[in-house]
Design an enzyme around this catalytic site. Structure first.
Site, PDB file in Angstrom:
ATOM      1  N   TYR A   1      -5.306  -2.810   0.243  1.00 45.80           N
ATOM      2  CA  TYR A   1      -5.038  -3.034  -1.208  1.00 45.80           C
ATOM      3  C   TYR A   1      -5.419  -4.654  -1.498  1.00 45.80           C
ATOM      4  CZ  TYR A   1      -1.251   0.277  -0.099  1.00 45.80           C
ATOM      5  OH  TYR A   1      -0.598   1.545   0.139  1.00 45.80           O
TER       6      TYR A   1
ATOM      7  N   ARG B   1       4.578  -5.423  -1.505  1.00 43.97           N
ATOM      8  CA  ARG B   1       5.636  -6.218  -2.020  1.00 43.97           C
ATOM      9  C   ARG B   1       6.624  -7.097  -1.083  1.00 43.97           C
ATOM     10  NH1 ARG B   1      10.089  -2.629  -4.108  1.00 43.97           N
ATOM     11  NH2 ARG B   1       9.313  -0.487  -3.694  1.00 43.97           N
TER      12      ARG B   1
ATOM     13  N   ASP C   1       8.937  -7.735  -6.761  1.00 41.71           N
ATOM     14  CA  ASP C   1       7.735  -7.702  -7.805  1.00 41.71           C
ATOM     15  C   ASP C   1       8.183  -8.288  -9.092  1.00 41.71           C
ATOM     16  OD1 ASP C   1       8.661  -5.577  -9.514  1.00 41.71           O
ATOM     17  OD2 ASP C   1       7.726  -4.012  -7.971  1.00 41.71           O
TER      18      ASP C   1
END
Length: 289
Positions: free
Chosen positions: A66, A171, A80
């Site tokens: 990612y 996250r 987030d």
């Protein structure tokens, strides 16, 4: 139609939205995906079509990569930037301190999943409880972060490159990094770039899939299912053995022990199999029945 299509998921779409849209475009009910992406996230979603949906379980365990935005100095209930802010502002450490902190988050870790997740506890999804203002104790999960580094900056946010195992919440990783630095942190963006052997560079938008279907070229987007098992050696079986395998039988074979991609004499991919002591058994079959 059987095989894999790589999709570049747009922001605000759920993974389920993508599957639903593709069912309509491709006129195929048998569609599934591996590795759910949150609506905030974009990037690679590996889609399985037709008989290939039987292989989803094998892709779930693949290593993922990612590109994530890390906003330091801000904590939220969702971990987030879409969530309710718990704290913000204050002194934010510099890049040197961040790099030192990142070293502590590489390797094998225990991670507590966020309340805003689809994990079920007592038959209820955690996010359903979280939306009611409830918070319950969660068991930590064993994860592995293979690589974690700063890839750059995006305005005031740091951009991280993360390579991790199944079950890792990026996250939560951002939240935990912020906690370790003492300033708080949350994820501001997320894009999946790789999943196993597949890369987002080879992915298509939903619009591109629709255009290919309109041209009658949908098959050109399909990646053969056996690509998923490219780490295993190829094993071709004679017609007699193929017939037995299609009937679910174990067959005698002259091959070293191990897992194999098994093919017919006409080069049709039949199944993922395992040889033990000269006997080949099916792990999962993928031929049409």
């Amino acid at each position: 139609m059987n095989g894999i299509i790589l999709i570049d998921k747009p922001q605000e779409w759920t993974s389920h939205d993508v599957v639903g849209k593709l069912r309509g475009i491709l006129h195929e009910r048998r569609i599934g995906h591996s590795g759910t992406l949150d609506p905030l996230a974009t990037g690679l979603l590996v889609i399985f079509v037709g008989r290939a949906t039987r292989a989803v379980e094998f892709a779930e365990a693949d290593t993922k990569e990612y590109i994530a935005g890390l906003r330091l100095g801000m904590s939220t209930d969702t971990q987030d930037t879409t969530g309710r802010i718990f704290s913000s502002g204050g002194s934010v450490p510099g890049e040197f301190q961040l790099r030192k902190a990142l070293e502590k988050f590489k390797g094998e870790l225990e991670q507590i999943p966020p309340m805003y997740s689809a994990i079920k506890v007592g038959g209820k999804k955690l996010y359903e409880l979280a939306r009611k203002g409830e918070s319950i104790e969660r068991r930590s999960r064993h994860i592995t972060v293979f690589d974690l580094d700063i890839a750059g900056r995006a305005d005031d946010d740091y951009v991280l490159r993360v390579s991790c195992s199944k079950g890792t919440y990026v996250r939560t990783l951002c939240n935990d990094i912020g906690q370790a630095l003492g300033c708080g942190g949350c994820m501001s963006s997320l894009r999946r770039t790789k999943a196993g052997v597949f890369s987002v560079e080879d992915a298509h938008t939903i619009a591109e899939v629709q255009e290919a279907v309109d041209r009658g070229e949908a098959e050109s987007l399909i990646i053969p299912l056996d690509t998923l098992f490219s780490e295993f050696n190829k094993l071709t079986v004679p017609a007699v053995a193929e017939k037995k395998l299609r009937n679910g039988s174990i067959v005698n074979i002259s091959a070293p022990d191990g897992k194999y991609r098994v093919y017919s004499e006409s080069n049709e991919f039949l199944l993922l199999g395992e040889v033990q002591s000269g006997r080949l058994k099916t792990i999962k079959s993928f031929f049409e029945v």
